[in-house]
Structures are given as C-alpha cells and as structure tokens.
Design a protein around this motif. Structure first.
Motif, PDB file in Angstrom:
ATOM      1  N   GLU A   1       0.832  -1.202   0.000  1.00 37.80           N
ATOM      2  CA  GLU A   1       0.000   0.000   0.000  1.00 37.80           C
ATOM      3  C   GLU A   1       0.873   1.262   0.000  1.00 37.80           C
ATOM      4  OE1 GLU A   1      -0.733  -2.704   1.746  1.00 37.80           O
ATOM      5  OE2 GLU A   1      -2.684  -3.217   0.879  1.00 37.80           O
TER       6      GLU A   1
ATOM      7  N   ALA B   1      -3.951  -5.200  -1.239  1.00 33.79           N
ATOM      8  CA  ALA B   1      -5.127  -6.060  -1.050  1.00 33.79           C
ATOM      9  C   ALA B   1      -6.224  -5.772  -2.075  1.00 33.79           C
ATOM     10  CB  ALA B   1      -5.666  -5.883   0.370  1.00 33.79           C
ATOM     11  N   MET B   2      -6.462  -4.492  -2.360  1.00 34.00           N
ATOM     12  CA  MET B   2      -7.536  -4.146  -3.288  1.00 34.00           C
ATOM     13  C   MET B   2      -7.179  -4.497  -4.731  1.00 34.00           C
ATOM     14  SD  MET B   2     -10.116  -3.195  -1.579  1.00 34.00           S
ATOM     15  CE  MET B   2      -9.669  -4.291  -0.261  1.00 34.00           C
TER      16      MET B   2
ATOM     17  N   LEU C   1      -7.892  -8.171  -4.947  1.00 31.00           N
ATOM     18  CA  LEU C   1      -9.331  -8.439  -5.014  1.00 31.00           C
ATOM     19  C   LEU C   1      -9.861  -8.133  -6.416  1.00 31.00           C
ATOM     20  CD1 LEU C   1     -11.975  -9.213  -3.667  1.00 31.00           C
ATOM     21  CD2 LEU C   1     -12.130  -6.908  -2.720  1.00 31.00           C
TER      22      LEU C   1
ATOM     23  N   GLU D   1      -8.799 -10.839  -8.804  1.00 34.66           N
ATOM     24  CA  GLU D   1      -9.586 -12.063  -8.636  1.00 34.66           C
ATOM     25  C   GLU D   1     -10.974 -11.905  -9.259  1.00 34.66           C
ATOM     26  OE1 GLU D   1      -8.760 -14.951  -7.109  1.00 34.66           O
ATOM     27  OE2 GLU D   1      -6.711 -14.336  -6.604  1.00 34.66           O
ATOM     28  N   LEU D   2     -11.571 -10.735  -9.065  1.00 32.49           N
ATOM     29  CA  LEU D   2     -12.901 -10.484  -9.617  1.00 32.49           C
ATOM     30  C   LEU D   2     -12.858 -10.498 -11.143  1.00 32.49           C
ATOM     31  CD1 LEU D   2     -14.112  -7.682  -7.185  1.00 32.49           C
ATOM     32  CD2 LEU D   2     -14.982 -10.025  -7.305  1.00 32.49           C
TER      33      LEU D   2
ATOM     34  N   GLU E   1     -12.871 -13.788 -12.612  1.00 30.61           N
ATOM     35  CA  GLU E   1     -14.211 -14.383 -12.585  1.00 30.61           C
ATOM     36  C   GLU E   1     -15.130 -13.737 -13.619  1.00 30.61           C
ATOM     37  OE1 GLU E   1     -15.314 -16.929 -10.771  1.00 30.61           O
ATOM     38  OE2 GLU E   1     -13.444 -17.228  -9.655  1.00 30.61           O
ATOM     39  N   GLY E   2     -14.593 -12.814 -14.400  1.00 30.13           N
ATOM     40  CA  GLY E   2     -15.373 -12.282 -15.509  1.00 30.13           C
ATOM     41  C   GLY E   2     -15.908 -10.870 -15.328  1.00 30.13           C
ATOM     42  N   LEU E   3     -15.615 -10.230 -14.199  1.00 33.99           N
ATOM     43  CA  LEU E   3     -16.060  -8.840 -14.072  1.00 33.99           C
ATOM     44  C   LEU E   3     -15.157  -7.942 -14.913  1.00 33.99           C
ATOM     45  CD1 LEU E   3     -17.010  -8.218 -10.327  1.00 33.99           C
ATOM     46  CD2 LEU E   3     -18.392  -9.089 -12.202  1.00 33.99           C
TER      47      LEU E   3
ATOM     48  N   TRP F   1      -9.190   1.037  -2.208  1.00 32.44           N
ATOM     49  CA  TRP F   1     -10.625   0.732  -2.118  1.00 32.44           C
ATOM     50  C   TRP F   1     -11.489   1.763  -2.812  1.00 32.44           C
ATOM     51  CZ3 TRP F   1     -13.580   4.298   0.494  1.00 32.44           C
ATOM     52  CH2 TRP F   1     -12.954   5.098   1.447  1.00 32.44           C
ATOM     53  N   LYS F   2     -11.020   3.012  -2.872  1.00 29.90           N
ATOM     54  CA  LYS F   2     -11.816   4.043  -3.544  1.00 29.90           C
ATOM     55  C   LYS F   2     -11.925   3.733  -5.035  1.00 29.90           C
ATOM     56  CE  LYS F   2     -10.691   7.612  -0.260  1.00 29.90           C
ATOM     57  NZ  LYS F   2      -9.473   8.257   0.186  1.00 29.90           N
TER      58      LYS F   2
ATOM     59  N   LEU G   1     -11.555   0.838  -6.447  1.00 25.29           N
ATOM     60  CA  LEU G   1     -12.331  -0.380  -6.666  1.00 25.29           C
ATOM     61  C   LEU G   1     -13.830  -0.103  -6.527  1.00 25.29           C
ATOM     62  CD1 LEU G   1     -12.496  -3.350  -7.298  1.00 25.29           C
ATOM     63  CD2 LEU G   1     -12.025  -3.874  -4.910  1.00 25.29           C
ATOM     64  N   ALA G   2     -14.191   0.701  -5.525  1.00 23.47           N
ATOM     65  CA  ALA G   2     -15.609   1.035  -5.337  1.00 23.47           C
ATOM     66  C   ALA G   2     -16.140   1.744  -6.585  1.00 23.47           C
ATOM     67  CB  ALA G   2     -15.784   1.906  -4.096  1.00 23.47           C
TER      68      ALA G   2
ATOM     69  N   LEU H   1     -16.439  -0.715  -9.525  1.00 18.70           N
ATOM     70  CA  LEU H   1     -17.570  -1.631  -9.359  1.00 18.70           C
ATOM     71  C   LEU H   1     -18.888  -0.927  -9.666  1.00 18.70           C
ATOM     72  CD1 LEU H   1     -16.521  -3.540  -6.106  1.00 18.70           C
ATOM     73  CD2 LEU H   1     -16.858  -4.571  -8.360  1.00 18.70           C
TER      74      LEU H   1
ATOM     75  N   GLU I   1      -8.570  -3.135   4.465  1.00 17.94           N
ATOM     76  CA  GLU I   1      -9.140  -2.333   3.371  1.00 17.94           C
ATOM     77  C   GLU I   1     -10.528  -2.802   2.970  1.00 17.94           C
ATOM     78  OE1 GLU I   1      -7.073  -0.717   0.228  1.00 17.94           O
ATOM     79  OE2 GLU I   1      -6.131   0.461   1.808  1.00 17.94           O
TER      80      GLU I   1
ATOM     81  N   LEU J   1     -13.943  -0.731   1.869  1.00 17.34           N
ATOM     82  CA  LEU J   1     -14.609  -0.957   0.585  1.00 17.34           C
ATOM     83  C   LEU J   1     -16.098  -1.233   0.796  1.00 17.34           C
ATOM     84  CD1 LEU J   1     -14.380  -1.487  -2.527  1.00 17.34           C
ATOM     85  CD2 LEU J   1     -14.095  -3.885  -1.946  1.00 17.34           C
TER      86      LEU J   1
ATOM     87  N   GLU K   1     -18.073   1.785   1.853  1.00 19.30           N
ATOM     88  CA  GLU K   1     -18.333   2.687   0.732  1.00 19.30           C
ATOM     89  C   GLU K   1     -19.481   2.162  -0.132  1.00 19.30           C
ATOM     90  OE1 GLU K   1     -17.103   5.580   0.218  1.00 19.30           O
ATOM     91  OE2 GLU K   1     -17.917   5.950  -1.798  1.00 19.30           O
ATOM     92  N   LEU K   2     -19.465   0.855  -0.407  1.00 19.46           N
ATOM     93  CA  LEU K   2     -20.510   0.276  -1.247  1.00 19.46           C
ATOM     94  C   LEU K   2     -21.862   0.370  -0.550  1.00 19.46           C
ATOM     95  CD1 LEU K   2     -18.642  -2.831  -2.715  1.00 19.46           C
ATOM     96  CD2 LEU K   2     -19.265  -0.736  -3.918  1.00 19.46           C
TER      97      LEU K   2
ATOM     98  N   THR L   1     -10.087 -10.918   1.563  1.00 13.36           N
ATOM     99  CA  THR L   1     -10.423 -10.749   0.149  1.00 13.36           C
ATOM    100  C   THR L   1     -11.229 -11.925  -0.395  1.00 13.36           C
ATOM    101  OG1 THR L   1      -8.217 -11.532  -0.353  1.00 13.36           O
ATOM    102  CG2 THR L   1      -8.566  -9.178  -0.505  1.00 13.36           C
TER     103      THR L   1
ATOM    104  N   LYS M   1     -14.639 -11.336  -2.202  1.00 14.47           N
ATOM    105  CA  LYS M   1     -14.795 -11.760  -3.592  1.00 14.47           C
ATOM    106  C   LYS M   1     -16.148 -12.424  -3.810  1.00 14.47           C
ATOM    107  CE  LYS M   1     -12.824 -15.243  -6.578  1.00 14.47           C
ATOM    108  NZ  LYS M   1     -11.799 -16.311  -6.640  1.00 14.47           N
TER     109      LYS M   1
ATOM    110  N   LEU N   1     -19.047 -10.870  -6.187  1.00 11.79           N
ATOM    111  CA  LEU N   1     -19.469 -11.609  -7.385  1.00 11.79           C
ATOM    112  C   LEU N   1     -20.980 -11.787  -7.380  1.00 11.79           C
ATOM    113  CD1 LEU N   1     -16.745 -14.360  -7.900  1.00 11.79           C
ATOM    114  CD2 LEU N   1     -17.244 -12.396  -9.363  1.00 11.79           C
TER     115      LEU N   1
ATOM    116  N   PHE O   1     -22.364  -8.217  -8.363  1.00 10.96           N
ATOM    117  CA  PHE O   1     -21.998  -7.563  -9.622  1.00 10.96           C
ATOM    118  C   PHE O   1     -21.944  -8.482 -10.827  1.00 10.96           C
ATOM    119  CE2 PHE O   1     -20.404  -4.659  -6.382  1.00 10.96           C
ATOM    120  CZ  PHE O   1     -20.933  -3.463  -6.840  1.00 10.96           C
ATOM    121  N   LYS O   2     -21.952  -9.784 -10.601  1.00 11.04           N
ATOM    122  CA  LYS O   2     -21.870 -10.667 -11.767  1.00 11.04           C
ATOM    123  C   LYS O   2     -23.271 -11.063 -12.202  1.00 11.04           C
ATOM    124  CE  LYS O   2     -19.192 -14.407 -13.705  1.00 11.04           C
ATOM    125  NZ  LYS O   2     -18.421 -15.613 -13.473  1.00 11.04           N
TER     126      LYS O   2
END
Lengths: 283, 281
Positions: free
Chosen positions: A209, A250-251, A254, A257-258, A261-263, A272-273, A275-276, A279, B246, B250, B253-254, B268, B272, B276, B279-280
């Motif tokens: 970080e 960490a973010m 994450l 990994e997402l 999975e196809g995102l 995190w900001k 990533l938020a 998303l 973190e 996150l 915020e969401l 994480t 995750k 998923l 959002f998936k």
C-alpha cells in the motif's frame, strides 16, 4: 535531470566458513541499471534478501560496488572524497528509530549532523528550527526522545537528515516498527517533503500500500531489477509478483480475482476508492 | 482457563501525587487453546500487559491467575510459569548466539536440566513445528535469512514446550511471504493445543488470524471481541491511531452507495464471493 544514475552495478559478498576461510561469493546485486530523476518518489519492493537494501546503500557510499558505477548528482559515489559529502546529499533513515537517535533532547539530536559538518553556531539554530518545522516536530524541540512515539522518533530522524539539507532521502523500511498512525504520519511527512521541497525519495518497503502511492515502483528479485514502472503498471503484473514471493495491495488483488471471474474491471486498481468506483461503473 | 486478569493496573510511579497508569483497571481472561490478538497504538499498554502474563512485571494492583493459581501472590515461584508461558520478544533473532541452529534451540531445554538426548529431541520437535528445513540444522544461525532466523528464535522458545506462546510483533520487518509463514505457523501451533497471544500492528494479520481481539487505548481495554465485532468500530479505531483492513472500507463505501453488503468483511476471499454475487449478473 537524473539525480541517481546506477550503471551495471554488481555487489558481491564473500562468504566464510567456520575457520574463517573464504568459501565463495554471493552476488547480492546483479547487474542493476537504474536512473532516478530529481524530485521522484521511488519505491523499491522485493522479498527479504532480494538485494534492495544493498542497492540503496550504494547510493550514499555505505557499500562500494564490486563492479559498475554509481553517480549521485553527477559525481561518482565510490570516488567521492571525503565520502561524507555524499552522505550529506543522500541521507539514510533505517528501520529502528531507537538505533538512530543519540541526543538527550530532540533539538540536540537534530543538530548533531550539521554540527559535525562544521555549520557555524548561528546558522545551526536556524537549520534545526527549519528541519523540525518541515518534519512537523517543532512542538517537541525540547522533549526527550524517550518520551516520543515510534512515528515521532522517525520524524526526528528525518529532521536530523533535513538539517543537513540533503537532496535525496533513502529510507530503508522506515515504518516496519510503527503502528498504523505512526506509519501514516511518517509517510505523510515524506510525501510532503517530496512534493513541497522537491526532495527525491527512495523508499524501501514491504507494504504494498505504501508503494502504491509512489511515482515509480522498482521490484528486485535475486539481486536483479525485474520491474520498473508506475504502481499501476507494476501491480498489474499480479502473477509475476507472486512468483517472486511478493503480493500486490489487497484491493489490487481483489480486483484481479474479480476480473478472473469475468467482471470487467480495469487493470492495476490500487485502493478501495478506485475499486468502489470501478464496481459502481459496472452497473 | 489459561489466564485470568482481575482489575489489573500498573504505574511506574505508583506513589506519585497523580500517578500515570500504563495499564488501568483491565480485566479479561484467556481460554486454553485460544488465538488472541492484542492491538493498540505505541504506548497503549500492550507490552506492559503481556509482561504480566509471564511474570516479568507485577501489576501495581489487581490479580493475575495462571491455570487457576494466583501468580501475583506473595512467594509465587516464577520459574515454572516462565517455562509454561513462552514469550517471544520483538526481533527475537537478535537473541540468537550459538554456533549452530540446533545448539541454539537446545539452549532452553539444557537450562532446564534435561539430558542431552531429551534436549535434542525437543529441539528437533520445535524446529519441525516451525517448519525449519532439516538440512540446515548445523548451519550457523547468522547465515540464515531474516524469516528463517526468526523461526529459529521461536523454536528456541517452543523447545521448552510451553502451554502458551506470546509473540510481540512477530512479523515486523518481514516480507509478505515471511509474514504469511510465521502466522500460519502460529495457527498450526494453536491447532496442536497451544494458546497463542499475538501483539501486532498489522490489522490485516489480526483480522485474518485471530479468533478474538483485545484493543488497548491509553492503558485501558477498549474492545474485547471477535474480529468482526471489533472492526465494526472502524471510526473509533481510527480515532485511537489504528485502522481496519481495506475490505472494511470498501464494503462501507458500497453500503453508502446503496448496495446490500455486510458491514464487516475481513478478507479478500470473502469479499470476492460477496461482490461476485452482486456484480456478476
């Protein structure tokens, strides 16, 4: 302008057996070439034993190259005479604040460096005042270093460097022993010095970080420089970093990994900001 | 119950007019086999607290019990306690001194007066527990990497076969890989029945590994609960110089932006799955 120029640097340690006979050499830094621009904030990553500290110690002449060249401000470091002129230009901060504080008061400690350089008494007080103010430690001028927290002690050590008016700060895991607020305060100070005073910063760290906030990230592995780019570029290479025993923030992990999975997320998300936001933009 | 602390306070100058307390009216207990973490900013009283558990410091007032026996009582013999409660200090590798790894780990058992065979057997068991490679037992401890040295130092404490292991910042200065190594080793030790108490500055580490967290602030015990409970108080934690993983930020915020996510998510993998799910689509 490049403030640090390292060309094909090699550093080898000799190993000795129990009888004191030389039993071989270990190449701690292996043919590293690196340029750092004046005013840059560079983070160096690498697992324990990857050669990052060894590399940094060449910049202020604490170690001498086995081969290759190191230039600081256009001058050759190994040929500098006397060597302390180099150390004035490139100050080094170490991990343990308790090992680098020697004064009985904060003021005395900060004055130690410039006093040894022969700075006249009248100027000395001004330098200490200025250095303490830049490190945000003016209120503690008369305090005993014993009464300070870890983060405050590190800022005293930084002030001690600033009093010598360095152009480069070399920091070898300066936050490893600090609590979260101590880490934050030290990094904030260093970023301010970089931004406002134009001091070049080389930060060695194990905290991904911290590296994410640098202008540039360098990754060392087995003595070699294997990556050199912006945090976003470097942290996009998740698999390669894992292969050399490193992680990503960490973010970033994450997000990676997402994405697997196809995102549909962008590469190299750092916090995190980001990533938020990414998303929320999906929907 | 492994430990019980009853209304414990400590001051370096208890006779002063207005004594300052490093630890003030703290009570808690630790079950045998628990994995407990103690967090707090520098100077919050964490280190003072763990020194009570090993009898290195005696509280100014209050009582400490170990396995039901009061160790703060007059005339208590500390030697047995110190064998059963292994304390690993910060940077324990600075205490390595022998010529080989094996000899260094034997030092504790040797001082307990055990015979040579038993010393070796214990040392080898301890080195195996910290997953130290067998072919390096005869190496000088000074030729090892930082992470390896630290594991040898921990093995030195384990060789006394303690019931409880207390570690003060065991991952400071290690790279991510070394950190993960030490922490999963702690988890394995806990699996073998040892009580593990971890003092740490790394919120990510305690969130992932501890079953229960004590939060110290200015000598007082501010929170005592499971990680999910404790990290719910993220604002209060920041107020006392700490932070949260973190993923907590996150999710917060969401949630603020109207998504239906749990308030506290600590790692994480869990995050995750949740993300998923949402959002998936």
């Amino acid at each position: 302008m490049n403030i640090i120029e390292i060309l094909n640097l090699i550093h080898e340690y000799k190993e000795y057996d129990d009888e004191g006979n030389s039993s071989g050499t270990v190449r701690a830094v292996d043919n590293v070439t690196l340029e750092v621009k004046e005013g840059d904030f560079v983070a160096i990553l690498g697992h324990n034993g990857s050669g990052k500290s060894t590399l940094a110690k060449h910049v202020n002449g604490l170690l001498m190259p086995t081969a290759g060249s190191v230039m600081l401000l256009g001058r050759s470091v190994p040929e500098a005479d006397p060597i302390w002129t180099v150390r004035r230009d490139a100050g080094m901060i170490f991990q343990n604040p308790d090992n680098q504080i020697i004064g009985a008061s904060v003021e005395e400690d900060v004055a130690f460096g410039p006093e040894n350089m022969g700075v006249p008494q009248e100027e000395l007080a001004d330098r200490v005042t200025e250095a303490l103010s830049k490190a945000g430690m003016s209120a503690f001028r008369m305090s005993s270093p014993n009464a300070l927290s870890g983060g405050q002690k590190q800022r005293v050590a930084i002030a001690g460097m600033l009093a010598m008016k360095p152009r480069v700060l070399l920091m070898d895991e300066p936050t490893a022993m600090l609590d979260p607020s101590g880490r934050k305060e030290v990094l904030k100070t260093v970023h301010e010095l970089n931004r406002e005073e134009g001091i070049t910063v080389v930060l060695i760290t194990h905290y991904m970080e911290e590296a994410a906030d640098a202008d540039r990230v360098i990754v060392m592995n087995e003595g070699k420089l294997i990556m050199n780019g912006t945090p976003r570029e470097v942290f996009s290479r998740v698999e390669e970093l894992r292969a050399c025993k490193l992680t990503v923030p960490a973010m970033t992990e994450l997000a990676y990994e997402l994405k697997q999975e196809g995102l549909d997320l962008p590469d190299g998300i750092l916090n995190w900001k980001e990533l938020a936001n990414a998303l929320c933009n999906l929907n | 119950m492994q430990f019980e602390l009853k209304d414990v306070s400590f001051s370096y100058q208890p006779d002063a007019k207005e004594p300052k307390y490093a630890v003030h009216h703290v009570s808690f207990s630790v079950e045998k086999g628990e994995f407990l973490a103690i967090i707090g900013h520098t100077g919050s009283g964490k280190s003072t607290l763990i020194q009570f558990l090993d009898g290195l410091l005696k509280p100014t007032s209050g009582k400490v019990f170990f396995n039901g026996t009061e160790i703060t009582a007059k005339g208590y013999q500390y030697s047995n306690l110190r064998r059963l409660v292994g304390l690993v200090f910060q940077y324990p590798e600075h205490q390595l001194f022998e010529t080989t790894v094996l000899k260094d780990v034997c030092y504790g058992p040797k001082n307990m007066g055990l015979d040579k065979e038993e010393q070796q057997a214990r040392a080898i068991r301890a080195l195996k527990a910290v997953r130290f490679p067998e072919d390096s037992y005869e190496k000088s401890p000074f030729d090892l990497s930082g992470g390896e040295k630290r594991r040898v130092a921990i093995a030195g404490v384990l060789a006394m076969e303690p019931e409880c292991l207390i570690l003060d910042e065991p991952t400071a200065g290690l790279d991510p890989h070394g950190r993960e190594d030490i922490l999963s080793m702690c988890r394995e030790l806990q699996g073998s029945g040892i009580t593990v108490i971890l003092v740490s500055h790394s919120m990510d580490d305690v969130a992932e590994f501890a079953e229960r967290i004590l939060v110290m602030d200015s000598g007082e015990l501010k929170y005592d609960g499971a990680p999910k409970e404790v990290f719910r108080h993220v604002d209060a934690l920041e107020g006392i110089g700490l932070s949260a993983p973190e993923t907590v930020y996150l999710m917060r915020e969401l949630k603020k932006r109207g998504y239906d996510v749990p308030e506290v998510v600590l790692n994480t993998e869990e995050a995750k799955e949740i993300l998923l799910d949402i959002f998936k689509k």
